[in-house]
Scaffold this active site. Structure first.
Site, PDB file in Angstrom:
ATOM      1  N   ARG A 229       0.985  -1.352   0.223  1.00 54.01           N
ATOM      2  CA  ARG A 229      -0.381  -0.230   0.504  1.00 54.01           C
ATOM      3  C   ARG A 229       0.656   1.606  -0.053  1.00 54.01           C
ATOM      4  O   ARG A 229       0.235   2.252  -0.028  1.00 54.01           O
ATOM      5  CB  ARG A 229      -0.919   0.074   1.237  1.00 54.01           C
ATOM      6  CG  ARG A 229      -2.123  -0.966   0.623  1.00 54.01           C
ATOM      7  CD  ARG A 229      -3.725  -0.753   2.116  1.00 54.01           C
ATOM      8  NE  ARG A 229      -2.990  -1.311   2.864  1.00 54.01           N
ATOM      9  CZ  ARG A 229      -3.162  -1.462   4.513  1.00 54.01           C
ATOM     10  NH1 ARG A 229      -4.227  -0.112   4.245  1.00 54.01           N
ATOM     11  NH2 ARG A 229      -3.134  -1.878   5.669  1.00 54.01           N
TER      12      ARG A 229
ATOM     13  N   ASN B 244      -5.839  -4.801  18.795  1.00 57.68           N
ATOM     14  CA  ASN B 244      -4.054  -5.064  18.884  1.00 57.68           C
ATOM     15  C   ASN B 244      -3.975  -4.449  17.886  1.00 57.68           C
ATOM     16  O   ASN B 244      -3.965  -3.966  17.110  1.00 57.68           O
ATOM     17  CB  ASN B 244      -4.921  -6.891  18.397  1.00 57.68           C
ATOM     18  CG  ASN B 244      -3.719  -7.049  18.210  1.00 57.68           C
ATOM     19  OD1 ASN B 244      -2.737  -6.608  18.854  1.00 57.68           O
ATOM     20  ND2 ASN B 244      -3.364  -7.638  17.070  1.00 57.68           N
TER      21      ASN B 244
HETATM   22  C1  UD1 Z   1      -1.946  -8.045  12.473  1.00 52.22           C
HETATM   23  C2  UD1 Z   1      -3.099  -8.149  13.817  1.00 52.22           C
HETATM   24  C3  UD1 Z   1      -3.788  -6.872  14.400  1.00 52.22           C
HETATM   25  C4  UD1 Z   1      -3.403  -5.562  14.188  1.00 52.22           C
HETATM   26  C5  UD1 Z   1      -2.900  -4.622  13.249  1.00 52.22           C
HETATM   27  C6  UD1 Z   1      -2.311  -3.908  14.006  1.00 52.22           C
HETATM   28  C7  UD1 Z   1      -2.251 -10.401  12.555  1.00 52.22           C
HETATM   29  C8  UD1 Z   1      -2.967 -11.754  12.576  1.00 52.22           C
HETATM   30  N1  UD1 Z   1      -3.038  -9.377  13.291  1.00 52.22           N
HETATM   31  O1  UD1 Z   1      -2.446  -7.109  11.459  1.00 52.22           O
HETATM   32  O2  UD1 Z   1      -4.411  -7.856  14.493  1.00 52.22           O
HETATM   33  O3  UD1 Z   1      -4.415  -5.103  14.973  1.00 52.22           O
HETATM   34  O4  UD1 Z   1      -1.489  -5.965  13.024  1.00 52.22           O
HETATM   35  O5  UD1 Z   1      -1.612  -3.219  12.999  1.00 52.22           O
HETATM   36  O6  UD1 Z   1      -1.536 -10.777  13.666  1.00 52.22           O
HETATM   37  N2  UD1 Z   1       4.081  -9.984   8.385  1.00 52.22           N
HETATM   38  C9  UD1 Z   1       5.257 -10.542   8.321  1.00 52.22           C
HETATM   39  N3  UD1 Z   1       5.297 -11.717   7.662  1.00 52.22           N
HETATM   40  C10 UD1 Z   1       3.584 -11.719   7.985  1.00 52.22           C
HETATM   41  C11 UD1 Z   1       2.954 -11.159   7.723  1.00 52.22           C
HETATM   42  C12 UD1 Z   1       3.455  -9.974   8.395  1.00 52.22           C
HETATM   43  O7  UD1 Z   1       6.543 -10.051   8.528  1.00 52.22           O
HETATM   44  O8  UD1 Z   1       3.374 -13.169   6.959  1.00 52.22           O
HETATM   45  C13 UD1 Z   1       4.272  -8.979   9.176  1.00 52.22           C
HETATM   46  C14 UD1 Z   1       4.674  -7.078   8.372  1.00 52.22           C
HETATM   47  O9  UD1 Z   1       5.219  -6.656   7.405  1.00 52.22           O
HETATM   48  C15 UD1 Z   1       4.488  -6.038   9.235  1.00 52.22           C
HETATM   49  C16 UD1 Z   1       3.153  -6.412  10.335  1.00 52.22           C
HETATM   50  O10 UD1 Z   1       3.870  -8.096  10.164  1.00 52.22           O
HETATM   51  O11 UD1 Z   1       4.908  -5.086   9.482  1.00 52.22           O
HETATM   52  C17 UD1 Z   1       2.098  -6.664  10.360  1.00 52.22           C
HETATM   53  O12 UD1 Z   1       1.616  -7.412   9.661  1.00 52.22           O
HETATM   54  P1  UD1 Z   1       0.265  -7.213   9.407  1.00 52.22           P
HETATM   55  O13 UD1 Z   1       0.284  -8.009   6.918  1.00 52.22           O
HETATM   56  O14 UD1 Z   1       0.334  -4.936   8.407  1.00 52.22           O
HETATM   57  O15 UD1 Z   1      -1.026  -7.481   9.375  1.00 52.22           O
HETATM   58  P2  UD1 Z   1      -2.207  -6.672   9.954  1.00 52.22           P
HETATM   59  O16 UD1 Z   1      -2.796  -7.042   8.817  1.00 52.22           O
HETATM   60  O17 UD1 Z   1      -2.014  -5.223   9.579  1.00 52.22           O
END
Ligand code: UD1
Ligand code: CA
Length: 456
Positions: A15, A170
């Site tokens: 995004r 969260n």
């Molecule tokens: C996540 C939380 C959500 C919370 C939100 C806050 C989960 C399932 N959900 O959602 O409850 O309200 O953050 O911002 O955890 N990442 C990885 N590997 C992956 C997926 C993500 O390293 O496979 C990292 C991303 O780079 C990022 C962070 O984890 O820095 C959060 O991932 P993102 O996909 O933004 O989670 P949200 O859908 O925002």
């Protein structure tokens, strides 16, 4: 008790619409991930792990701390899966792991310390950082039991209509008991709407095993996550206010805080006044009683006390006390300007040292030079340091008076207590006590205008 930290940063962040990885975008002059790393370190945790996935080499290069450990998550199968990929960070260890996100730059040292205290005091095995929002948007929701105990976290997509109404969300940041997390992380499943392994499910899993879990509620701004350029600008504004507040508390006047840009690591002394439109970057340190007028950009530089700087750029240099710079001066890297020096308008100084009390008042270039004390540079002096292939050094002693429009062709030496006549092009040493004149004598051709028939 050992603490370690895992930062999740595998997702590129589509995004942002960027060729640059999301966590490398800057907030107040520093990459988001470096904000996170620095605050973890300040909170006293130096065992730091980062989960990387896309643009791995760029992310590694962008992280300033050299001894973090990287764990590769080849496919982004969810936040829980990301932690599984960092299993080596945890195995065989005891204590607490803090799990943070690379795109959450607003965390602070004190927030992390309070989180750890809260987690240990209550003997929780998992503590999630939460916050209450008027408009909780698409954050995961915190579901509490009737007695207010934390029950589970539900992703927005998986929420019932009632759960969507919950205001507590969260943050995506947690701490866990390391042993308990390692023992149970494989129980995560991807049986949800996104087919991802959600770290959030650990709360319900640990609860069902009889462990105590808790929620640590913080202010909204501390957990601001950046997913888009708009959110980046919001984070920038919050961080800018926070930085300005710190300087106000230290006794700095910032005339218009809304358009003054001060990096997080900049230090400023008491009674210094910062005018609008100033940009202070990197590891800049400014002393007491300085006046920094509009349109100055100062990066990685040390500015001592009682210094006035006006409309100037200073990069990677140091300036001693009671000196004035500008308006319109350009001090380039590796320069050292002494005390009581005047560097005036349209003066460029590059990789040079200028002794105490020297005046370089206007229209002058000084490059690769060592200049002594109490010298005077006439208007339009040029140090010709470059011969087209190499840069050469110029040495100027103390008390040299350099006439206007002098060229100093490097390498060249001007000794102590010397004078150079205006318009000279100096190619040889000017010995101590000498006056050097290096220009053609004036010839007047009498009646030349009449003789040419040019009389008006
Ligand atoms: C996540 C939380 C959500 C919370 C939100 C806050 C989960 C399932 N959900 O959602 O409850 O309200 O953050 O911002 O955890 N990442 C990885 N590997 C992956 C997926 C993500 O390293 O496979 C990292 C991303 O780079 C990022 C962070 O984890 O820095 C959060 O991932 P993102 O996909 O933004 O989670 P949200 O859908 O925002
Ligand atoms: Ca996110």
């Amino acid at each position: 008790m050992n603490h370690c930290a895992i930062i999740l940063a595998a997702g590129k962040g589509t995004r942002m619409k960027s060729e640059i990885h999301k966590v490398l975008h800057k907030v107040c002059g520093k990459e988001m991930i470096n904000h996170v790393v620095d605050n973890i370190e300040k909170a006293g945790i130096d065992d730091i792990h980062v989960v990387v996935g896309s643009l791995v080499e760029e992310v590694k290069k962008g992280i300033k701390k050299y001894d973090v450990t990287y764990h590769l998550q080849e496919e982004q199968l969810g936040t829980g899966h990301a932690v599984m990929c960092a299993r080596k960070a945890l195995e065989g260890k005891e204590g607490t792991v803090v799990i943070l996100v690379g795109d959450g730059p607003m965390i602070t040292e004190s927030m992390l310390k309070e989180l750890l205290e809260y987690h240990n005091e209550h003997d929780y095995k998992a503590t999630v950082i939460t916050s209450e929002f008027h408009e909780p948007r698409k954050y995961g929701r915190i579901v509490r039991a009737e007695n207010r105990d934390l029950e589970k976290i539900v992703e927005f997509r998986d929420c019932t209509e009632d759960e969507k109404k919950i205001k507590e969300i969260n943050s995506g940041m947690y701490c866990f008991d390391i042993k308990v997390l390692v023992e149970h992380i494989d129980k995560l499943s991807n049986d949800n709407s996104q087919k991802e392994y959600y770290l959030t499910d650990m709360i319900e899993i640990l609860k069902s095993e009889g462990y105590k879990t808790g929620a640590f509620i913080v202010e909204n701004e501390l957990i601001t996550a950046v997913n888009s350029r708009e959110e980046l600008a919001i984070a920038e504004k919050i961080m800018r206010n926070r930085i300005n507040r710190k300087h106000f508390e230290n006794g700095v006047t910032i005339i218009n805080p809304d358009n003054t840009y001060i990096g997080v690591d900049v230090e400023i002394g008491r009674d210094t006044i910062i005018y609008p439109g100033v940009i202070l970057e990197g590891n800049t340190k400014i002393g007491n009683n300085c006046i920094i007028y509009s349109n100055c950009r100062i990066k990685d530089s040390i500015i001592k006390n009682n210094i006035t700087i006006d409309n100037s750029v200073i990069l990677d240099s140091s300036i001693e006390s009671n000196t004035t710079i500008g308006p319109f001066a350009y001090i380039r890297p590796e320069s050292h300007i002494g005390e009581n020096v005047k560097v005036g308008d349209f003066v460029e100084i590059k990789k040079s040292s200028i002794g105490d009390g020297t005046k370089i008042s206007h229209l002058t270039y000084v490059g690769d030079a060592k200049v002594g004390k109490k010298c005077n540079f006439g208007c339009g002096t040029v140090v010709s340091n470059y011969d087209g292939t190499k840069k050469h050094i110029t040495e100027i002693g103390d008390n040299a008076f350099i006439g206007c429009n002098t060229n100093l062709v490097s390498p060249v030496k001007v000794e102590d207590n010397t004078y150079i006549a205006a318009g000279s092009t100096i190619t040889d040493t000017v010995p101590e006590g000498a006056l050097a004149v290096a220009r053609a004598r004036q010839v007047n051709k009498e009646n030349w205008v009449n003789n040419k028939g040019l009389k008006k």
